[in-house]
Scaffold this active site. Structure first.
Site, mmCIF file in Angstrom:
data_model
loop_
_atom_site.group_PDB
_atom_site.id
_atom_site.type_symbol
_atom_site.label_atom_id
_atom_site.label_comp_id
_atom_site.label_asym_id
_atom_site.label_seq_id
_atom_site.Cartn_x
_atom_site.Cartn_y
_atom_site.Cartn_z
ATOM 1 N N LYS A 271 2.758 -4.115 -10.003
ATOM 2 C CA LYS A 271 4.186 -3.548 -10.017
ATOM 3 C C LYS A 271 4.967 -4.858 -10.540
ATOM 4 O O LYS A 271 4.468 -5.914 -10.712
ATOM 5 C CB LYS A 271 4.401 -3.267 -8.422
ATOM 6 C CG LYS A 271 3.764 -1.974 -8.097
ATOM 7 C CD LYS A 271 4.387 -1.560 -6.854
ATOM 8 C CE LYS A 271 3.620 -0.287 -6.360
ATOM 9 N NZ LYS A 271 4.090 0.021 -4.914
ATOM 10 N N TYR B 193 5.099 9.144 -9.207
ATOM 11 C CA TYR B 193 5.431 9.009 -7.730
ATOM 12 C C TYR B 193 6.155 10.579 -7.325
ATOM 13 O O TYR B 193 7.077 10.547 -6.567
ATOM 14 C CB TYR B 193 6.622 8.215 -7.618
ATOM 15 C CG TYR B 193 6.306 6.598 -7.137
ATOM 16 C CD1 TYR B 193 5.199 6.478 -6.219
ATOM 17 C CD2 TYR B 193 6.464 5.496 -8.027
ATOM 18 C CE1 TYR B 193 4.657 5.300 -5.955
ATOM 19 C CE2 TYR B 193 6.061 4.413 -7.874
ATOM 20 C CZ TYR B 193 5.174 4.191 -6.854
ATOM 21 O OH TYR B 193 4.388 2.821 -6.380
ATOM 22 N N ASN C 83 6.216 -4.352 -2.963
ATOM 23 C CA ASN C 83 4.733 -4.333 -2.179
ATOM 24 C C ASN C 83 3.661 -4.589 -3.213
ATOM 25 O O ASN C 83 2.629 -4.441 -3.059
ATOM 26 C CB ASN C 83 4.425 -3.338 -1.195
ATOM 27 C CG ASN C 83 4.227 -2.004 -2.004
ATOM 28 O OD1 ASN C 83 4.247 -1.681 -3.173
ATOM 29 N ND2 ASN C 83 4.145 -1.059 -1.050
ATOM 30 N N HIS D 222 -0.024 -0.886 -6.636
ATOM 31 C CA HIS D 222 -0.255 0.181 -6.252
ATOM 32 C C HIS D 222 -1.663 0.714 -6.425
ATOM 33 O O HIS D 222 -2.585 -0.096 -7.189
ATOM 34 C CB HIS D 222 0.316 1.570 -7.298
ATOM 35 C CG HIS D 222 -0.413 2.954 -7.235
ATOM 36 N ND1 HIS D 222 0.210 3.591 -6.131
ATOM 37 C CD2 HIS D 222 -1.196 3.313 -7.932
ATOM 38 C CE1 HIS D 222 -0.654 4.716 -6.211
ATOM 39 N NE2 HIS D 222 -1.228 4.647 -7.101
ATOM 40 N N GLU E 240 -3.882 10.370 -11.440
ATOM 41 C CA GLU E 240 -3.295 9.014 -11.984
ATOM 42 C C GLU E 240 -3.954 8.393 -13.066
ATOM 43 O O GLU E 240 -3.292 7.983 -14.027
ATOM 44 C CB GLU E 240 -3.110 8.029 -10.726
ATOM 45 C CG GLU E 240 -2.037 8.453 -9.677
ATOM 46 C CD GLU E 240 -2.254 7.669 -8.223
ATOM 47 O OE1 GLU E 240 -1.248 7.947 -7.588
ATOM 48 O OE2 GLU E 240 -2.674 6.609 -8.368
HETATM 49 P P1 ABT Z 1 1.761 2.844 -3.356
HETATM 50 O O1 ABT Z 1 0.453 2.282 -3.581
HETATM 51 O O2 ABT Z 1 2.853 2.260 -4.356
HETATM 52 O O3 ABT Z 1 1.626 4.349 -3.595
HETATM 53 O O4 ABT Z 1 2.010 2.587 -1.850
HETATM 54 P P2 ABT Z 1 1.377 3.113 -0.691
HETATM 55 O O5 ABT Z 1 0.655 4.269 -1.229
HETATM 56 O O6 ABT Z 1 0.866 2.195 -0.055
HETATM 57 O O7 ABT Z 1 2.503 3.682 0.051
HETATM 58 P P3 ABT Z 1 3.281 5.260 -0.076
HETATM 59 B B1 ABT Z 1 3.646 5.846 1.198
HETATM 60 O O8 ABT Z 1 2.744 5.917 -1.439
HETATM 61 O O9 ABT Z 1 4.801 4.503 -0.896
HETATM 62 C C1 ABT Z 1 5.031 4.646 -2.157
HETATM 63 C C2 ABT Z 1 6.147 3.829 -2.544
HETATM 64 O O10 ABT Z 1 7.071 4.014 -1.745
HETATM 65 C C3 ABT Z 1 7.772 2.670 -1.084
HETATM 66 N N1 ABT Z 1 8.191 3.169 0.083
HETATM 67 C C4 ABT Z 1 7.453 3.852 1.097
HETATM 68 C C5 ABT Z 1 9.563 2.683 0.377
HETATM 69 O O11 ABT Z 1 10.205 1.858 -0.441
HETATM 70 N N2 ABT Z 1 9.987 3.032 1.549
HETATM 71 C C6 ABT Z 1 9.382 3.918 2.613
HETATM 72 O O12 ABT Z 1 9.845 4.001 3.618
HETATM 73 C C7 ABT Z 1 8.298 4.172 2.170
HETATM 74 C C8 ABT Z 1 7.305 5.264 3.189
HETATM 75 C C9 ABT Z 1 6.472 1.760 -1.158
HETATM 76 C C10 ABT Z 1 5.765 2.153 -2.365
HETATM 77 N N3 ABT Z 1 6.011 1.481 -3.429
HETATM 78 N N4 ABT Z 1 6.922 0.623 -3.665
HETATM 79 N N5 ABT Z 1 7.186 -0.381 -4.438
HETATM 80 MG MG MG Z 2 0.915 5.862 -2.498
#
Ligand code: ABT
Ligand code: MG
Length: 148
Positions: free
Chosen positions: A9, A49, A112, A115, A126
């Protein structure tokens, strides 16, 4: 052979973690079959997303992923979908174990770093969303075939 979609990212690119992240997947033994640097459009971000469309964090998620270049990758190998998720660590970097990418380098759930596809169906979706067929290179390592 199983494939997964991984994307470093904008925060990972800006923090100069591209090499470190690729190194971890390479040395684990997975095979890189697709790689490009992408300025993500809002349309691509919203499709990627799509499952989070109704969540309160969706607009900021799209803003973030379109804020700078992303390294889009396809990796191949036995069990690569689940294994890459383990190497990446928990969604919230504060909960991610040390030794994982998020556990070692992150503190913020909205930043984070990387992805990874979470299941075979999402990996197929994807990969098709981010890559054309001709951008993927099928190859077999010949020096260390036992890794694969
Ligand atoms: P991705 O690999 O980015 O999809 O992350 P992951 O699968 O580990 O987690 P998910 B649940 O898919 O989160 C997608 C993105 O949304 C952000 N997020 C998620 C928030 O900002 N707040 C929240 O409460 C949650 C649940 C984290 C992930 N990406 N970023 N940046
Ligand atoms: Mg995810």
């Amino acid at each position: 052979m199983e494939r997964t979609f991984l994307a470093i990212k904008p925060d990972g690119v800006q923090r100069a973690l591209v090499g470190e992240i690729i190194r971890r997947l390479e040395t684990k033994g997975f095979t890189l079959v697709g790689l490009k640097l992408v300025n993500v459009s809002r349309e691509l971000a919203e499709q990627h997303y799509g499952v989070h469309k109704e969540r309160p964090f969706f607009p900021s998620l799209v803003d973030f992923i379109t804020s700078g270049p992303v390294v889009a990758m396809v990796w191949e190998g036995d069990g690569v979908i689940a294994s890459a998720r383990k190497i990446i660590g928990a969604t919230n970097p504060l909960n991610a174990e040390p030794g994982t990418i998020r556990g070692d380098f992150g503190i913020n759930v909205g930043r984070n770093l990387i992805h990874g596809s979470d299941a075979p169906e999402t990996a197929t979706y994807e990969i098709g969303l981010w890559f054309k067929d001709e951008e993927l290179v099928s190859w077999q390592p010949t020096i260390t075939p036992w890794l694969h």
